[in-house]
Design an enzyme around this catalytic site. Structure first.
Site, short mmCIF file in Angstrom:
data_model
loop_
_atom_site.label_atom_id
_atom_site.label_comp_id
_atom_site.label_asym_id
_atom_site.label_seq_id
_atom_site.Cartn_x
_atom_site.Cartn_y
_atom_site.Cartn_z
N LYS A 35 0.57 -1.11 -0.48
CA LYS A 35 0.05 -0.22 0.32
C LYS A 35 1.12 0.88 -0.49
O LYS A 35 1.56 1.43 0.81
CB LYS A 35 -0.89 0.47 1.22
CG LYS A 35 -2.29 -0.75 1.77
CD LYS A 35 -2.87 -0.70 2.68
CE LYS A 35 -4.22 -1.79 2.05
NZ LYS A 35 -5.01 -1.07 1.16
N ARG B 242 -10.46 -10.95 1.71
CA ARG B 242 -11.47 -12.60 1.10
C ARG B 242 -10.42 -13.43 1.20
O ARG B 242 -11.43 -14.81 1.47
CB ARG B 242 -12.17 -12.05 0.13
CG ARG B 242 -10.69 -11.47 -0.90
CD ARG B 242 -11.14 -11.13 -1.98
NE ARG B 242 -11.09 -9.40 -2.53
CZ ARG B 242 -11.34 -8.72 -2.79
NH1 ARG B 242 -11.57 -9.13 -4.23
NH2 ARG B 242 -11.37 -7.28 -2.65
#
Ligand code: BES
Ligand code: ZN
Ligand code: ZN
Length: 497
Positions: A277, A351
């Protein structure tokens, strides 16, 4: 020192307290209200003062009045409850937060307060008492692990006015529930606010182990491997800290009506992995375990709440770090349900942890309902902003029940469609599925990804990427973790039949 709550059933004009809190609606002081009783005792001074100062009882307004010895109470505060027609429990919570601020400013050690809204007969008095306690206790929350607060509140005791003996039980029950819920929400906030250096998977597991009235089991890395949770483990690959699969179990005293599994995303820190990120986006990523924090926190108070259902709380905890061993974009892993996943972006890691936790919950616990909460997608912030969580799933009744619970707790949920056609965005050329969709509808494609792991179980997924964290404080929140969904899931469990 902790803040205690009690019931006060004596006549309000004789009560000794640092601050007595009454209320009024938009317009005028009602003839039957506590405020009117006080006005009479003060020979009409209250109404005169309110008029002089143009205080008309708008929601959130509060006015402090010194009683100059004419009442046993040192000070009186009038809290505005606004338009009667717009009244709801959130008016009470926000008003109670205002009361706490005022009590802090005047260094009150004890206060006596009306159960705001209890007189209206539109909302049950127990719920109003609960909202008063939630508003005060959550407004009093501070994260003090590394920094002591500059001006501490002197408040030790809050008494709820309940002169009607027939209502004492109801008010008491609401008060106790409010205390438990604020305690659980505060724990969730603490867990989120504690930085990843001190809140690794094993630390979260240790907190879960301390929970009373439930059974907690922690699965080690070797056990997770044995269960073939290859999707979950791939997220941990680049980390120095071991994963911990946390399983908490509550059983009611009587035969359970339903079995509910609650799963929280527990990414202790999300660096993005090799799909690193940018620094600004990483600043708040200790928050990526907010779903797991809410799950552990809910289970910490569940014995006090005593729902009639069996409840499983599950967290597949790990951090997401880049390292020599980290998953590389393009890698393929096999999930517990046998499906192969092409990992094209290691930052879509939530996920991957949830996939195995969902499959585990559905197949091993066979619950009537499975509900997951996850800070899953930045796209959810784009779609719904910072204060609304997205909800999706395969059972509309379940979704509607959760939306109704969230309305009551004022932790708004908005349904997004699990649109079948978008499934093609998840097609992989080398594996059964890939872990990212296209450039649009990222919250929905993340939901569709999760759906691949829930089989036929009735399921709802809540994306809390927005409301799990706040930059601009709300009346009963502070900057940082909000503890969102603890109160909503508790409300859902209470109403579930
Ligand atoms: N933890 C983030 C989602 C997130 C973003 C939560 C901002 C809270 C605030 C999640 O793991 C993530 O990075 N998702 C990616 C998915 C993408 C790579 C498909 C995202 O949303 O950018
Ligand atoms: Zn991520
Ligand atoms: Zn994440």
């Amino acid at each position: 020192m902790s803040l205690k709550f009690a019931i006060e059933s004596r006549n309000l004009t004789t009560i000794k307290t640092d601050l007595l809190v009454v209320n009024m609606h938009d317009g005028k002081v009602d003839a039957h209200s506590f405020a009117n009783q006080i006005d009479k005792k003060l020979s009409g001074e209250l109404k005169k003062l309110l008029k002089r100062e143009k205080f008309d009882g708008k929601a959130g307004q509060i006015k402090l009045i010194n009683t100059h010895g004419k009442l046993s109470a040192e000070n009186v505060a009038v809290l505005g409850l606004g338009d009667r027609k717009k009244f709801d429990l959130e008016v009470v919570r926000k008003g109670a937060a205002k009361v706490f601020q005022l009590a802090k400013e005047i260094h009150a050690q004890n206060i006596v307060t009306a159960v705001h809204g209890g007189h209206l007969n539109v909302v049950n008095k127990g719920d109003c008492a609960q909202a008063v306690v939630e508003g005060i206790k959550l407004a009093a929350y501070e994260f003090t692990l590394y920094k002591k607060p500059k001006n501490k509140s002197a408040l030790r005791l809050v008494s709820l006015l309940c002169p009607d003996k027939n209502k004492v039980k109801e008010v008491q029950a609401g008060m106790k529930r409010g205390e438990a819920l604020a305690e659980g929400t505060s724990l969730a906030r603490d867990l989120v606010n504690t930085p990843a250096c001190d809140m690794q998977a094993e630390n979260l597991a240790a907190v879960a182990k301390k929970n009373k009235g439930i059974k907690t089991r922690i699965y080690s890395k070797a056990e997770i491997k044995k269960m073939k949770m290859g999707s979950y483990l791939s997220v941990n690959q680049g980390s120095d800290a071991p994963p911990a699969f946390i399983e908490m179990h509550y059983k009611p005293k009587t035969k359970p009506k339903k079995t509910v599994a609650i799963i929280g995303k527990g990414v202790m820190f999300d660096s993005g992995g090799l799909s690193l990120k940018p620094p600004k986006f990483m600043e708040t990523m200790k928050d990526d375990m907010a779903g797991g924090a809410a799950t552990v926190a809910l289970m910490s108070i569940i014995a006090k709440l005593a729902p009639k259902h069996e409840v499983w709380g599950l967290v597949a905890a790990t951090d997401n770090m880049p390292d020599a061993k980290a998953t590389k974009p393009g890698d393929v892993v096999t999930a517990m349900n046998g499906k192969t996943i092409e990992i094209l972006n290691t930052d879509a890691e939530g996920r991957l942890t949830m996939a195995d936790a969902l499959h585990y919950a559905c197949t091993r616990k066979k619950p009537d309902y499975v509900i997951d909460m996850a800070t899953l997608t930045g796209a959810c912030l784009v779609a719904l902003g910072q204060r609304i969580a997205a909800i999706m799933g395969n059972d509309d009744d379940l979704i509607q029940s959760l939306i109704a619970a969230a309305k009551k707790t004022h932790e708004p949920l908005w349904q997004l469609p699990l649109h079948e056609e978008y499934k093609k965005d998840l097609q992989s050329t080398v594996a059964d599925i890939k872990n990212i969709g296209g450039p649009y509808g990222g919250t929905i494609t993340a939901g569709l990804f999760l759906q691949e792991f829930v089989s036929n179980t009735k399921w709802a997924h809540i994306d809390i990427a927005g409301p799990s964290w706040t930059e601009a404080p709300y009346p009963y929140e502070k900057k940082g973790g909000t503890g969102v969904m603890v109160r909503t899931l508790a409300e859902f469990l209470k109403e579930l039949s």
